[in-house]
Design an enzyme around this catalytic site. Structure first.
Site, PDB file in Angstrom:
ATOM      1  N   ASP A   1      81.358  30.474  59.429  1.00 56.58           N
ATOM      2  CA  ASP A   1      81.220  30.099  58.027  1.00 56.58           C
ATOM      3  C   ASP A   1      82.630  30.101  57.412  1.00 56.58           C
ATOM      4  O   ASP A   1      83.603  30.525  58.033  1.00 56.58           O
ATOM      5  CB  ASP A   1      80.262  31.039  57.292  1.00 56.58           C
ATOM      6  CG  ASP A   1      79.703  30.389  56.036  1.00 56.58           C
ATOM      7  OD1 ASP A   1      80.253  29.366  55.591  1.00 56.58           O
ATOM      8  OD2 ASP A   1      78.724  30.906  55.479  1.00 56.58           O
TER       9      ASP A   1
HETATM   10  C1  BGC Z   1      78.516  28.708  52.933  1.00 56.82           C
HETATM   11  C2  BGC Z   1      77.955  27.771  53.963  1.00 56.82           C
HETATM   12  C3  BGC Z   1      78.587  26.410  53.861  1.00 56.82           C
HETATM   13  C4  BGC Z   1      80.091  26.539  53.937  1.00 56.82           C
HETATM   14  C5  BGC Z   1      80.822  25.224  53.853  1.00 56.82           C
HETATM   15  C6  BGC Z   1      80.033  28.681  52.881  1.00 56.82           C
HETATM   16  O1  BGC Z   1      80.516  29.389  51.813  1.00 56.82           O
HETATM   17  O2  BGC Z   1      78.076  30.027  53.197  1.00 56.82           O
HETATM   18  O3  BGC Z   1      76.562  27.700  53.826  1.00 56.82           O
HETATM   19  O4  BGC Z   1      78.099  25.566  54.858  1.00 56.82           O
HETATM   20  O5  BGC Z   1      80.540  27.373  52.878  1.00 56.82           O
HETATM   21  O6  BGC Z   1      80.746  24.689  52.596  1.00 56.82           O
END
Ligand code: BGC
Length: 762
Positions: free
Chosen positions: A287
């Site tokens: 993530d």
């Molecule tokens: C979130 C994810 C997301 C990623 C990219 C993160 O902060 O937890 O769900 O896919 O950002 O935007």
């Protein structure tokens, strides 16, 4: 054309261009291709493939920032996210393909969560349709639009089980149940990916957030999780596993720790479970900055945490640039091996191969397709029908709904005529200006004999500090210059002139979603006072709710005659709400997460265990597992939802009450539509295992069917029951069933069921 040729020269010698990836012989061709390519790559370039970057927003006008451009030329970027549109993406792709030494194409990803430009209901709402085909089609349409917009890769489905509505991200998942969650996970993966990833109208899915992110303590986002293995296997892991079994191409690691080790450095999770036990063959991305965040988790400096992530089995680093900045040094000092880097690099290159990017890096970059396939009338019509199926009728006393298409409607509330909040959280590509408000929807649907009066009545919240936190992506909470009293007064005057009041109240779009946890999950601000004043007029009041989580609605349930939960319905929300309010569509959604009576009940979920002192609701309840000041059961249990019609269930019939071994037993009920509207009913099968080697949940969902019944019509709904439905994880984590008695329950929700008992021997 010229540029496409440049990239494909790599394949030309191997005769691999244009072949869809179908496994088997293709596997061998892919391996040969990747091996050949990797033989030409420097270690720096291999690590470059593990680097996922954003365009670096600092530079206005350019597609990517100078820093990113430079890295693209040097082959130090494997993929990008945060840019959309075939023209822009083409520029970035051309940089990589034309100017990097080995011409390796980039992978372009984005948060395509509930639709792309045509926005569907938030995932929690979608799940309330209990219609996996419908949900799969929404993912398919999202894939068509996202790929037409230049994307190869969607960061979805989010399958984290959520039992805590304080956690804002319950809006992004499918509720509290792993059986339903797994079914939805499969449907979404298939919807995004189809059967051939080389097609220019599909995207690779990315199941997230692996794992257990939904169990954040206190419902506070990013917080610690800690749970037993049995609970993990039984209740939290099945939807991720289902996505893997459905062939998901990638997995995203979660922010939280699992058994004390952050998921992103958790070797048990990423290698033993995901790859060895489940056989996952794709790649794992972290993530956003999850690698560098492990420094704050207390796992060491960037070099250390990056090495830990690679050691655990992570392949791609989202934004942290820990891999890019430190893996060479860790390799030199023996903290990671060459083979580990190469394995990760191979997995990223394989993903690109499977997506057909080596054969044609521009296959999803056709401006004409973008103009033809995005936000079409057909997609909007699909979004409208889907939204209507996501709504849940929570109460309808005295059949206030459906409304008649005549008379005067007072439309009141901060969300009644509000484009900004229609789409819900995580709709990064949606244009809220193109959304339909409730007011517009009613104007479109109600016809000429309905007069619509409007008053705003209240702000979503009057708290400026709170509003500032919510408004990070724009003014979702607007605070009117008038006082709360003035606004209520205007709304009351408006209500008095009407035959019925429709109050559209609830949360702003980003009061749920990431980093949007709440400790108070009532309808916020002065909206309750507005509702009280509207009810005091004596006019019938319909409450239409916008919410990204179950709210605490005891007061509303006690006082408001009709409540329709519309979640955040997406681009066509307003039309869909009007379709339901005026009876063009009879709602049939059922909640997929229990609605607590108050925050103190959390976590409250239907598949809890019995305890040694079960409470049966009796008045004399000292020394039983209960509260002094509130019941144990939620306000609306899992699976609950009403219809404009009514359904009567017959008794559960079993084809036998004694079964052995691999038998298939048929459990059936008759369901009759006893009302005057055609309607859909989600018939739910639950099984209880009252005696086992471990304490088992009081019941578990093991099947569901959605049936359409005309007034007066009866259908027999049958479920095949085999021992696969009786299995659970025992103390040795063996997934098996134990002989004995089972209670087969079928009903309209997890609370209201009919039961029959069966004994099943080995
Ligand atoms: C979130 C994810 C997301 C990623 C990219 C993160 O902060 O937890 O769900 O896919 O950002 O935007």
């Amino acid at each position: 054309m010229k540029t496409a040729m440049k990239a494909s020269y790599l394949l030309a010698g191997l005769g691999l261009i244009g072949l869809p990836f179908t496994g088997g012989a293709q596997d061998a061709k892919m391996n040969a291709f990747v091996t050949n390519l990797m033989a030409k790559m420097t270690m720096e370039e291999k690590i470059g493939q593990l680097n996922l970057v954003t365009p670096g927003g600092a530079v206005t006008g350019a597609v990517v920032s100078e820093g990113v451009e430079d890295k693209l030329r040097k082959g130090l970027v494997g993929g990008m996210f945060g840019i959309t549109g075939p023209e822009k993406i083409r520029k970035a792709q051309e940089l990589a393909v034309n100017q990097s030494r080995l011409h390796i194409p980039l992978l372009f990803g984005l948060d395509v969560i509930h639709g792309h430009k045509t926005v569907f209901p938030i995932p929690l709402g979608l799940s309330c349709s209990w219609d996996t085909a419908l949900i799969g089609r929404s993912a398919r349409t999202a894939a068509i639009e996202a790929s037409a917009d230049g994307l190869d890769w969607a960061y979805s489905p989010m399958v984290d089980i959520g039992r805590d509505p304080r956690w804002g991200r319950v809006s992004e998942g499918s509720g509290e149940d792993s059986w339903l969650g797994a079914a939805i996970a499969r449907a979404m993966v298939k919807g995004y990916q189809g059967n051939d990833l080389t097609r220019n109208d599909v995207v690779m899915a990315c199941v997230k957030h692996f794992a257990l992110y939904g169990a954040a303590e206190g419902g506070r986002d990013y917080n610690t999780t800690d749970m037993s293995r049995i609970k993990m296997y039984e209740h939290y892991l099945p939807p991720y596993k289902a996505a893997v079994e459905a062939g998901v191409g990638s997995v995203m690691s979660s922010f939280n720790d699992v058994d004390g080790v952050p998921a992103t450095a958790n070797k048990w999770l990423m290698t033993d479970l995901l790859r060895k036990q489940w056989g996952f063959k794709g790649f794992v991305v972290t993530d956003y900055t999850a690698i560098s965040e492990m420094m704050a988790h207390g796992l060491g400096d960037l070099k250390q945490v990056s090495a830990s992530a690679l050691n655990a089995g992570i392949d791609m680093d989202m934004v942290a640039e820990g891999f890019l900045g430190t893996l060479q040094q860790s390799l030199a000092s023996g903290k990671v091996t060459k083979q580990q880097i190469e394995t990760a690099c191979r997995r990223v290159l394989e993903a690109k191969y499977k997506l057909g990017l080596f054969a044609d890096p521009y296959r999803r970059l056709d401006v004409q397709r973008a103009s033809q396939l995005i936000l079409t009338d057909a997609h909007r019509a699909q979004a409208r029908a889907t939204a209507a199926r996501s709504f849940v009728l929570l109460k309808n006393q005295g059949q206030v709904l459906p409304l008649q298409k005549k008379g005067t409607v007072a439309l009141v509330g901060p969300l009644a005529d509000n484009h900004r909040n229609m789409l819900g959280t995580w709709s990064v590509s949606g244009d809220f200006d193109k959304s339909i408000t409730v007011r517009q929807g009613i104007e479109n649907v109600a016809g000429n004999d309905v007069q619509i009066l409007y008053a705003r009545g209240a702000n979503i919240s009057d708290d400026t500090v709170f509003a500032k936190k919510v408004n990070v992506f724009g003014k979702e909470i607007e605070i009117d210059s008038r006082s709360a009293d003035e606004m209520v007064k205007e709304a009351v005057e408006t209500a008095k002139k009407a035959d019925v009041v429709v109050a559209v109240l609830g949360e702003a779009a980003d009061m749920s979603g990431e980093s949007s946890s709440r400790t108070d999950i009532n309808i916020p601000g002065n909206q309750r006072a507005l509702l009280e004043a509207l009810l005091a007029t004596g006019k019938p009041v319909v409450l239409v709710l916008f919410n990204g989580r179950p709210l605490t609605l005891e007061w509303e349930h006690a006082h408001v005659p009709a409540i329709l939960d519309a979640w955040f319905g997406g681009t066509e929300a307003g039309n869909a709400i009007a379709d339901v309010l005026f009876g063009n569509y009879n709602p049939g959604g059922k909640v997929t997460a229990s609605f607590p009576r108050n925050v103190g009940q959390i976590p409250v979920y239907y598949n809890h265990k019995n305890t040694g002192r079960p409470y049966n609701g009796e008045a004399e309840s000292k020394f039983k597992s209960n509260y002094l000041d509130a019941p144990n059961d939620p306000l609306y249990p899992f699976g609950y939802g009403l219809s404009y019609t009514s359904f009567a269930y017959g008794d559960v019939q079993l084809s036998t009450t004694k079964a052995t071994g691999n038998a298939t037993v048929t459990a059936s009920v008759t369901v009759t539509n006893t009302g005057k509207y055609a309607g859909e009913e989600v018939v739910q099968l639950y099984i209880a295992d009252p005696v086992a080697s471990i304490a088992r949940p009081v019941k578990e969902l093991r099947g569901f069917q959605k049936v359409l019944l005309q007034p007066g019509e009866t259908k027999t709904v049958s479920f095949p029951v085999t021992t696969s439905l009786l299995k659970f994880y025992n103390t040795n984590l063996k997934y098996d069933w134990e002989p004995g008695e089972f209670i087969i329950q079928i009903g309209t929700n997890s609370r209201d069921v009919k039961s029959a008992s069966i004994s099943w021997d080995k």
